[in-house]
Scaffold this active site. Sequence first.
Site, PDB file in Angstrom:
ATOM      1  N   THR A   1      -0.661  -4.652  -6.783  1.00 22.12           N
ATOM      2  CA  THR A   1       0.110  -5.853  -7.111  1.00 22.12           C
ATOM      3  C   THR A   1       1.388  -5.484  -7.857  1.00 22.12           C
ATOM      4  O   THR A   1       2.489  -5.935  -7.503  1.00 22.12           O
ATOM      5  CB  THR A   1      -0.750  -6.811  -7.965  1.00 22.12           C
ATOM      6  OG1 THR A   1      -1.885  -7.187  -7.188  1.00 22.12           O
ATOM      7  CG2 THR A   1       0.026  -8.048  -8.376  1.00 22.12           C
TER       8      THR A   1
ATOM      9  N   GLN B   1      -3.719  -1.168   2.165  1.00 29.21           N
ATOM     10  CA  GLN B   1      -4.866  -1.058   3.079  1.00 29.21           C
ATOM     11  C   GLN B   1      -4.724   0.129   4.029  1.00 29.21           C
ATOM     12  O   GLN B   1      -5.719   0.688   4.480  1.00 29.21           O
ATOM     13  CB  GLN B   1      -5.036  -2.341   3.906  1.00 29.21           C
ATOM     14  CG  GLN B   1      -5.426  -3.570   3.105  1.00 29.21           C
ATOM     15  CD  GLN B   1      -6.839  -3.504   2.524  1.00 29.21           C
ATOM     16  OE1 GLN B   1      -7.694  -2.737   2.972  1.00 29.21           O
ATOM     17  NE2 GLN B   1      -7.090  -4.300   1.502  1.00 29.21           N
TER      18      GLN B   1
ATOM     19  N   SER C   1      -2.833   1.678  -3.715  1.00 27.97           N
ATOM     20  CA  SER C   1      -3.747   1.240  -4.765  1.00 27.97           C
ATOM     21  C   SER C   1      -5.013   2.083  -4.710  1.00 27.97           C
ATOM     22  O   SER C   1      -5.521   2.383  -3.630  1.00 27.97           O
ATOM     23  CB  SER C   1      -4.084  -0.236  -4.553  1.00 27.97           C
ATOM     24  OG  SER C   1      -5.055  -0.654  -5.481  1.00 27.97           O
TER      25      SER C   1
ATOM     26  N   HIS D   1      -8.213   1.439  -5.854  1.00 33.59           N
ATOM     27  CA  HIS D   1      -9.565   0.898  -5.640  1.00 33.59           C
ATOM     28  C   HIS D   1      -9.888   0.584  -4.181  1.00 33.59           C
ATOM     29  O   HIS D   1     -11.029   0.266  -3.853  1.00 33.59           O
ATOM     30  CB  HIS D   1      -9.831  -0.305  -6.557  1.00 33.59           C
ATOM     31  CG  HIS D   1      -9.175  -1.591  -6.160  1.00 33.59           C
ATOM     32  ND1 HIS D   1      -9.875  -2.628  -5.582  1.00 33.59           N
ATOM     33  CD2 HIS D   1      -7.913  -2.029  -6.286  1.00 33.59           C
ATOM     34  CE1 HIS D   1      -9.055  -3.645  -5.387  1.00 33.59           C
ATOM     35  NE2 HIS D   1      -7.850  -3.312  -5.805  1.00 33.59           N
TER      36      HIS D   1
ATOM     37  N   CYS E   1      -8.985 -17.759  -2.022  1.00 30.88           N
ATOM     38  CA  CYS E   1      -9.836 -18.707  -2.725  1.00 30.88           C
ATOM     39  C   CYS E   1      -9.290 -18.838  -4.134  1.00 30.88           C
ATOM     40  O   CYS E   1      -9.446 -17.944  -4.939  1.00 30.88           O
ATOM     41  CB  CYS E   1     -11.265 -18.167  -2.754  1.00 30.88           C
ATOM     42  SG  CYS E   1     -12.410 -19.262  -3.586  1.00 30.88           S
TER      43      CYS E   1
HETATM   44  C1  LIG Z   1      -2.355  -5.436   1.326  1.00 37.43           C
HETATM   45  C2  LIG Z   1      -2.617  -5.532  -0.142  1.00 37.43           C
HETATM   46  N1  LIG Z   1      -1.597  -5.483  -0.997  1.00 37.43           N
HETATM   47  C3  LIG Z   1      -1.772  -5.546  -2.320  1.00 37.43           C
HETATM   48  C4  LIG Z   1      -3.023  -5.682  -2.866  1.00 37.43           C
HETATM   49  C5  LIG Z   1      -3.175  -5.749  -4.355  1.00 37.43           C
HETATM   50  O1  LIG Z   1      -3.651  -4.514  -4.865  1.00 37.43           O
HETATM   51  P1  LIG Z   1      -4.370  -4.464  -6.300  1.00 37.43           P
HETATM   52  O2  LIG Z   1      -5.683  -5.135  -6.146  1.00 37.43           O
HETATM   53  O3  LIG Z   1      -4.481  -2.996  -6.599  1.00 37.43           O
HETATM   54  O4  LIG Z   1      -3.466  -5.155  -7.261  1.00 37.43           O
HETATM   55  C6  LIG Z   1      -4.133  -5.764  -2.012  1.00 37.43           C
HETATM   56  C7  LIG Z   1      -5.485  -5.980  -2.567  1.00 37.43           C
HETATM   57  O5  LIG Z   1      -6.133  -6.957  -2.281  1.00 37.43           O
HETATM   58  C8  LIG Z   1      -3.926  -5.679  -0.614  1.00 37.43           C
HETATM   59  O6  LIG Z   1      -4.947  -5.745   0.251  1.00 37.43           O
END
Ligand SMILES: Cc1ncc(COP(=O)(O)O)c(C=O)c1O
Length: 387
Positions: free
Chosen positions: A74, A178, A198, A200, A324
């Site tokens: 994010t 992703q 990211s 996680h 959601c």
């Molecule tokens: C395509 C995409 N961008 C950004 C994010 C956000 O990443 P983070 O959860 O590390 O903030 C996600 C996570 O859901 C994602 O799937």
Amino acid sequence: MTNETIYLDHAATTPVRAEVREAMAPYYEDRWGNPSSTHRWGRAARAALEEARERVAAALGAARNEVLFTSGGTEADNLAVLGRWRAGGAGVVCSAIEHRAVLDAARLAARGGANVQILGVDERGVVDLAALDEALHDRPAVVSVMWGNNEVGTLQPVASIAERCRAADVRYHADAVQAFGRVPVRVDEIPVDLVSVSSHKIGGPKGVGALYVRSGVQIEALLWGGGQERDLRPGTQNVAGAVALATAAELADREREAESARQTALRDRLEAGLTAKVAGVSVNGAGAPRLPHVLNLRVPAIDQEMLLAALDLEGIAVSSGSACHSGAVEPSHVLVAMGRVAEGESSLRFSLGRTTTDAEIDRALDVVPRVIARLRERSNGSHAGAH
Ligand SMILES: Cc1ncc(COP(=O)(O)O)c(C=O)c1O
């Protein structure tokens, strides 16, 4: 709830790998120094941080000084879009199926006076390149089109987008949260300027990510403070998190080809089985190149919340793929943009991961059609009773 639970929601998050937990543990135990301190504790932490940066850079085909650690995908997306807009002025262009971390950053830029253009997608979820060409005439500060979509898995033509942006002298950001670790994400092969990743989503902990910023590309910080990360992301760095991201990235990179082939085969088997067994089902994103781990189904004549709850009771964790917010399920902006939303229909996202087995896919193929049939029967019954 049965004891046999099956986690098919790896696009939401993944379990932290044992190797990653092991690699990060020393930075909580005895190497807990602040990387900005000049004494030995600080120097040890700094060395670990810089080595982690080098390893993340290597996984992306980047140079060490092109990687900024962030608090996750994010923040990386926010920094790419808003930070680039603040440094480059004019407009922001993004696709209609971006993650909200990009879309909401673009909305904020719009409130600050940016000319924001949203690019449409076709029924498969692939961005409209003619619309991009049109938008590039206005020389926006940044174009943000994701590498692979989190809801339907559609891969975007990143190489074409990058080349078009390069030719127009416009900076291109790709959210690869992703895609990273699942398809090749190499900045030495594709001339993308900013890339978000990211931890996680690839077997690392939550709350750490990185933004690749191509050397020479100007961005402005969103946070203010102690000057860390070349003043572009101040705040004492999450050293353990950075080491974890580096370890997870390296492992994902090493295993990518074999693991992606394995997950694609499992996903295809799940897709073929469910589309054969469940009446009326179709695949969202069909016909487009897709990430190996995502299967998003359009399921007519079923209530989405009831379906997810019933599957959860059977021990199968999947998601609707739709946002959601505070308990209210809104139609997914991704499916809306693809024109794949209709009254009384559901979408069901299965996402596979390293821990997904053949046996789990067998069980999903057994349980999911049964649950859908039962819910449909029940709702037919209640309709009949109402008349
Ligand atoms: C395509 C995409 N961008 C950004 C994010 C956000 O990443 P983070 O959860 O590390 O903030 C996600 C996570 O859901 C994602 O799937």
